[in-house]
Design a protein around this motif. Structure first.
Motif, mmCIF file in Angstrom:
data_model
loop_
_atom_site.group_PDB
_atom_site.id
_atom_site.type_symbol
_atom_site.label_atom_id
_atom_site.label_comp_id
_atom_site.label_asym_id
_atom_site.label_seq_id
_atom_site.Cartn_x
_atom_site.Cartn_y
_atom_site.Cartn_z
ATOM 1 N N ASP A 1 35.214 35.829 37.244
ATOM 2 C CA ASP A 1 35.947 37.080 37.354
ATOM 3 C C ASP A 1 35.607 37.761 38.668
ATOM 4 O OD1 ASP A 1 33.671 39.011 37.010
ATOM 5 O OD2 ASP A 1 33.596 38.153 35.016
ATOM 6 N N ASP A 2 36.458 38.661 39.087
ATOM 7 C CA ASP A 2 36.278 39.409 40.322
ATOM 8 C C ASP A 2 35.791 40.813 39.962
ATOM 9 O OD1 ASP A 2 36.342 40.643 42.759
ATOM 10 O OD2 ASP A 2 38.513 40.497 43.046
ATOM 11 N N PRO A 3 34.574 41.191 40.353
ATOM 12 C CA PRO A 3 34.082 42.521 39.986
ATOM 13 C C PRO A 3 34.907 43.657 40.580
ATOM 14 C CG PRO A 3 32.626 41.462 41.583
ATOM 15 C CD PRO A 3 33.583 40.423 41.126
ATOM 16 N N LEU A 4 35.665 43.383 41.652
ATOM 17 C CA LEU A 4 36.523 44.405 42.255
ATOM 18 C C LEU A 4 37.933 44.396 41.674
ATOM 19 C CD1 LEU A 4 35.507 44.155 46.037
ATOM 20 C CD2 LEU A 4 34.517 45.575 44.220
ATOM 21 N N MET A 5 38.216 43.434 40.788
ATOM 22 C CA MET A 5 39.530 43.313 40.144
ATOM 23 C C MET A 5 40.674 43.223 41.156
ATOM 24 S SD MET A 5 39.864 42.748 36.974
ATOM 25 C CE MET A 5 41.585 43.158 36.771
ATOM 26 N N GLN A 6 40.421 42.545 42.264
ATOM 27 C CA GLN A 6 41.491 42.271 43.220
ATOM 28 C C GLN A 6 42.087 40.884 43.001
ATOM 29 O OE1 GLN A 6 40.260 43.017 47.277
ATOM 30 N NE2 GLN A 6 39.249 44.947 46.748
ATOM 31 N N LEU A 7 41.343 40.025 42.304
ATOM 32 C CA LEU A 7 41.808 38.683 41.989
ATOM 33 C C LEU A 7 41.972 38.541 40.480
ATOM 34 C CD1 LEU A 7 39.425 36.621 44.314
ATOM 35 C CD2 LEU A 7 41.838 37.141 44.733
ATOM 36 N N SER A 8 43.008 37.869 40.068
ATOM 37 C CA SER A 8 43.214 37.598 38.655
ATOM 38 C C SER A 8 42.258 36.507 38.185
ATOM 39 C CB SER A 8 44.656 37.183 38.392
ATOM 40 O OG SER A 8 45.546 38.251 38.642
ATOM 41 N N SER A 9 41.989 36.488 36.887
ATOM 42 C CA SER A 9 41.030 35.515 36.372
ATOM 43 C C SER A 9 41.322 35.178 34.917
ATOM 44 C CB SER A 9 39.608 36.062 36.499
ATOM 45 O OG SER A 9 39.455 37.261 35.757
ATOM 46 N N VAL A 10 40.841 34.004 34.514
ATOM 47 C CA VAL A 10 40.899 33.560 33.121
ATOM 48 C C VAL A 10 39.517 33.035 32.753
ATOM 49 C CG1 VAL A 10 41.966 32.007 31.445
ATOM 50 C CG2 VAL A 10 43.326 32.904 33.349
ATOM 51 N N ALA A 11 38.979 33.527 31.653
ATOM 52 C CA ALA A 11 37.632 33.132 31.232
ATOM 53 C C ALA A 11 37.509 33.258 29.727
ATOM 54 C CB ALA A 11 36.588 34.019 31.932
ATOM 55 N N PRO A 12 36.448 32.709 29.147
ATOM 56 C CA PRO A 12 36.199 32.953 27.722
ATOM 57 C C PRO A 12 35.809 34.409 27.507
ATOM 58 C CG PRO A 12 34.812 31.160 28.596
ATOM 59 C CD PRO A 12 35.419 31.853 29.757
ATOM 60 N N SER A 13 35.917 34.873 26.276
ATOM 61 C CA SER A 13 35.473 36.221 25.932
ATOM 62 C C SER A 13 33.958 36.179 25.728
ATOM 63 C CB SER A 13 36.173 36.703 24.651
ATOM 64 O OG SER A 13 35.944 35.781 23.596
ATOM 65 N N ASN A 14 33.232 36.008 26.841
ATOM 66 C CA ASN A 14 31.802 35.723 26.768
ATOM 67 C C ASN A 14 31.005 36.807 26.051
ATOM 68 O OD1 ASN A 14 31.355 33.153 28.325
ATOM 69 N ND2 ASN A 14 32.486 34.300 29.860
ATOM 70 N N ARG A 15 31.264 38.060 26.382
ATOM 71 C CA ARG A 15 30.489 39.141 25.771
ATOM 72 C C ARG A 15 30.774 39.224 24.267
ATOM 73 N NH1 ARG A 15 29.353 44.872 28.678
ATOM 74 N NH2 ARG A 15 28.007 45.819 27.082
ATOM 75 N N ALA A 16 32.042 39.168 23.903
ATOM 76 C CA ALA A 16 32.405 39.228 22.491
ATOM 77 C C ALA A 16 31.883 38.015 21.731
ATOM 78 C CB ALA A 16 33.925 39.335 22.345
ATOM 79 N N ALA A 17 31.896 36.840 22.389
ATOM 80 C CA ALA A 17 31.430 35.619 21.728
ATOM 81 C C ALA A 17 29.935 35.698 21.431
ATOM 82 C CB ALA A 17 31.738 34.407 22.597
#
Length: 353
Positions: free
Chosen positions: A160-176
């Protein structure tokens, strides 16, 4: 069930229409249309079913990626994972399958430096055939900065991009991780040791999920319950766990591991000390790789939808290629708990408040 019988050539005997697909899938024509065009409002598993049926019927799929190229740029972390486990392999399989379905071309390349990345971005910008780029497991800030300047759509996969300038796809790591901790707590565990190899943002989300549940209701978190290892290798986890127990005894009733590889090491380390799983200590992994079923005992784990992550990343590039003014988005896919034999109720007299 296929409703249009194939002809002698193996192809359907007449031109397939949307209503044929709708009948075969048991849905409305509008649902088929939305699924094939990438429009929102259709469940991902239904989209996949409809697209597979369309491919089976050789229906001419609408796709803005047909004849275009997608570049897959793998970071050193992604290449290391590819050599060691099946995570990146499964993500790549999801990417490849969706690219074939959309009749695009896939070009893969390992990126080892920011300079090499900038050169690749410049070449992609000058190539009209390139629809976008997928970066696998990218955390390096210099590389992220370069990617943010891309003139073509960029999607981070398993990052993921901490500045939210790039789109991303990842697992729901925190929720998991929170889900895994809750599961262990329902079994009576309160002293839950967390094994991790820190550094990547997606892994930090797993640490945060464990902390969220361990401190729910204002409980204090014992910092000694978090073990940070130098590598993901199972023998590192086994060695670290043996050293901890030798020094301070078994001061926990369960081990939550940030990966299946660390969970394997935990199982090996506990067995070497004569501790039973789950009789003395429960062990839970995160990844849900197929080989976990063959661990001793079979590993309970949070299963990450790896192939779906790859497919969703391709779909996101397709969406972003439709309009340059679309805002960046962060997509997280839900994980599910796979219960096997490595977790059980806390041993009588071991539970702590």
């Amino acid at each position: 069930m296929q409703t249009i019988p194939p002809g002698k050539s193996g192809k359907p005997s007449r031109r397939i229409r949307l209503d044929d697909l709708a009948t075969a899938c048991g849905v409305s024509i509008a649902t088929v249309s939305r699924a094939l065009s990438g429009a929102p409002g259709v469940r991902p598993e239904l989209v996949e079913k409809i697209q597979r049926k369309a491919q089976e019927f050789r229906y001419a799929l609408p796709s803005t990626l047909a004849g275009q190229r997608l570049l897959i740029l793998a970071s050193p972390a992604a290449m290391e994972d590819y050599a060691r486990s099946q995570f990146t392999l499964n993500v790549m399989q999801g990417i490849e399958e969706r690219v074939r379905l959309l009749r695009a071309e896939l070009v893969t390349q390992a990126i080892t430096s920011t300079e090499q990345e900038r050169q690749t971005l410049a070449e992609a910008a000058a190539d009209p055939r390139v629809a976008g780029l997928l970066f696998l497991t990218l955390d390096d800030e210099d590389m992220l900065t370069a990617a943010r300047s891309s003139r073509k759509p960029v999607v981070l996969v398993n990052g993921d991009d901490p500045l939210m300038q790039l789109s991303s796809v990842a697992p729901s790591n925190r929720a998991a991780a929170a889900m895994a901790t809750d599961y262990l707590m329902r079994l009576g565990h309160r002293r839950i040791l967390f094994l991790s190899h820190r550094g990547r943002r997606t892994i930090e989300r797993r640490v945060e999920g464990w902390r969220d549940r361990m401190t729910a209701g204002g409980a204090a978190l014992d910092p000694d319950l978090q073990m940070d290892l130098a590598d993901w290798l199972p023998d590192r986890a086994a060695e670290a766990l043996r050293a901890r127990i030798s020094a301070r005894g078994v001061d926990f009733t369960a081990v939550l591991c940030a990966s299946d590889s660390l969970a394997l090491g935990a199982l090996q380390g506990l067995a070497a000390l004569g501790l039973s799983v789950p009789g003395d200590v429960s062990v839970l992994g995160m990844d849900g790789l197929a080989q976990g079923a063959f661990f001793t005992p079979a590993l309970t784990a949070l299963e990450i939808p790896m192939q779906h992550i790859g497919a969703a990343a391709v779909d996101l590039v397709r969406d972003l290629s439709l309009g340059t003014h679309m805002p960046a988005r962060r997509i997280e896919l839900a994980c599910r708990l796979v219960e096997r034999r490595s977790c059980g109720p806390v041993k009588a007299g071991k539970a702590t408040p």
